[in-house]
Design a protein around this motif. Structure first.
Motif, PDB file in Angstrom:
ATOM      1  N   LEU A 163       0.859  -1.176   0.000  1.00 18.70           N
ATOM      2  CA  LEU A 163       0.000   0.000   0.000  1.00 18.70           C
ATOM      3  C   LEU A 163       0.894   1.224   0.000  1.00 18.70           C
ATOM      4  O   LEU A 163       1.940   1.238   0.668  1.00 18.70           O
ATOM      5  N   SER A 164       0.494   2.265  -0.732  1.00 15.00           N
ATOM      6  CA  SER A 164       1.304   3.478  -0.769  1.00 15.00           C
ATOM      7  C   SER A 164       0.416   4.707  -0.942  1.00 15.00           C
ATOM      8  O   SER A 164      -0.714   4.609  -1.428  1.00 15.00           O
ATOM      9  N   VAL A 165       0.948   5.833  -0.510  1.00 19.65           N
ATOM     10  CA  VAL A 165       0.326   7.135  -0.722  1.00 19.65           C
ATOM     11  C   VAL A 165       1.386   8.069  -1.272  1.00 19.65           C
ATOM     12  O   VAL A 165       2.557   7.992  -0.896  1.00 19.65           O
ATOM     13  N   THR A 166       0.955   8.939  -2.185  1.00 20.13           N
ATOM     14  CA  THR A 166       1.845   9.923  -2.785  1.00 20.13           C
ATOM     15  C   THR A 166       1.154  11.272  -2.736  1.00 20.13           C
ATOM     16  O   THR A 166       0.005  11.396  -3.171  1.00 20.13           O
ATOM     17  N   ALA A 167       1.830  12.272  -2.198  1.00 25.02           N
ATOM     18  CA  ALA A 167       1.308  13.642  -2.134  1.00 25.02           C
ATOM     19  C   ALA A 167       2.451  14.556  -1.703  1.00 25.02           C
ATOM     20  O   ALA A 167       3.436  14.101  -1.107  1.00 25.02           O
ATOM     21  N   SER A 168       2.327  15.822  -1.965  1.00 27.31           N
ATOM     22  CA  SER A 168       3.325  16.796  -1.516  1.00 27.31           C
ATOM     23  C   SER A 168       3.108  17.099  -0.033  1.00 27.31           C
ATOM     24  O   SER A 168       1.976  17.203   0.422  1.00 27.31           O
ATOM     25  N   ASN A 169       4.200  17.219   0.687  1.00 27.57           N
ATOM     26  CA  ASN A 169       4.198  17.656   2.091  1.00 27.57           C
ATOM     27  C   ASN A 169       3.400  16.767   3.037  1.00 27.57           C
ATOM     28  O   ASN A 169       2.598  17.251   3.831  1.00 27.57           O
ATOM     29  N   ILE A 170       3.662  15.474   2.972  1.00 24.91           N
ATOM     30  CA  ILE A 170       3.051  14.545   3.926  1.00 24.91           C
ATOM     31  C   ILE A 170       3.786  14.693   5.252  1.00 24.91           C
ATOM     32  O   ILE A 170       5.004  14.533   5.320  1.00 24.91           O
ATOM     33  N   HIS A 171       3.052  14.991   6.310  1.00 22.74           N
ATOM     34  CA  HIS A 171       3.639  15.120   7.643  1.00 22.74           C
ATOM     35  C   HIS A 171       3.377  13.892   8.514  1.00 22.74           C
ATOM     36  O   HIS A 171       4.113  13.649   9.464  1.00 22.74           O
ATOM     37  N   SER A 172       2.320  13.143   8.189  1.00 22.59           N
ATOM     38  CA  SER A 172       2.039  11.924   8.944  1.00 22.59           C
ATOM     39  C   SER A 172       1.163  10.987   8.117  1.00 22.59           C
ATOM     40  O   SER A 172       0.481  11.427   7.187  1.00 22.59           O
ATOM     41  N   VAL A 173       1.232   9.712   8.465  1.00 20.32           N
ATOM     42  CA  VAL A 173       0.340   8.711   7.875  1.00 20.32           C
ATOM     43  C   VAL A 173      -0.246   7.878   9.005  1.00 20.32           C
ATOM     44  O   VAL A 173       0.390   7.696  10.054  1.00 20.32           O
TER      45      VAL A 173
END
Length: 191
Positions: A163-173
């Motif tokens: 599983l993955s997430v991509t976005a600018s400026n991720i501070h937490s998951v």
């Protein structure tokens, strides 16, 4: 062993240029290297992603995981290292995985520096949602494992699905499996 790549282009590489390294998790962090992320960030070329794949094998079974990887840029909350004894939750690589604890079904990772990509191999007993947030806790991106993917089950999805997430400026998951348990392995992120 660390793989190195030489880029033969004037164009700044994108995350897709490192797809093989990201998917195979060939770069592991050894204990002796901890503390070098800040130096690497300061001296790296602009536009070249720095990717980190955590080597969970340095952790002891049942160790609470919080600030052990802070020097590499990530702090965990509600996380414990385990060596799965239940064959329904196999590890992807090595023996140690992370699990949400003491509150089951939830795990959070916060980043020292904003990142643009986060992934992990996940095995879950229920539907699982991986969500990425900015510094104001606004949702940036989400990916969903639609149902259980335990080993030796009738699930159409195999265990240890990426599983993955991509976005600018991720501070937490966050990883959240409502009323369920899950494990994550080969946690990686790119700055």
């Amino acid at each position: 062993m660390v793989k190195q790549a030489t880029l033969q282009s004037d164009k700044a590489p994108a995350l897709v240029d490192f797809k093989d390294v990201l998917e195979n998790c060939d770069v592991h962090i050894a204990s002796a290297w901890r503390g070098q992320l800040a130096d690497t960030l300061e001296t790296s070329k602009v536009g070249v992603p720095i990717c980190v794949c955590l080597n969970l094998e340095d952790l002891k079974c049942f160790e609470s995981v919080e600030t052990q990887y802070e020097r590499w840029g990530v702090v965990f909350r509600n996380s414990i290292a385990i060596q799965p004894s239940n064959p329904a939750f196999p590890s992807h690589s090595g023996l140690i995985v992370l699990m949400g604890s003491p509150k089951g079904g939830f795990l959070e990772a916060s980043f020292v520096h904003p990142v643009n990509y986060v992934s992990a191999y996940v095995t879950s007993s229920q539907r699982l949602v991986m969500s990425a947030y900015d510094s104001d806790r606004q949702l940036l991106s989400q990916t969903v494992l639609p149902g259980a993917n335990l080993a030796n089950s009738d699930s159409a999805v195999p265990p240890n699905i990426l599983l993955s997430v991509t976005a600018s400026n991720i501070h937490s998951v966050t990883f959240c499996a409502f009323d369920g348990q899950f494990t994550i392995d080969d946690f990686r992120f790119c700055i």
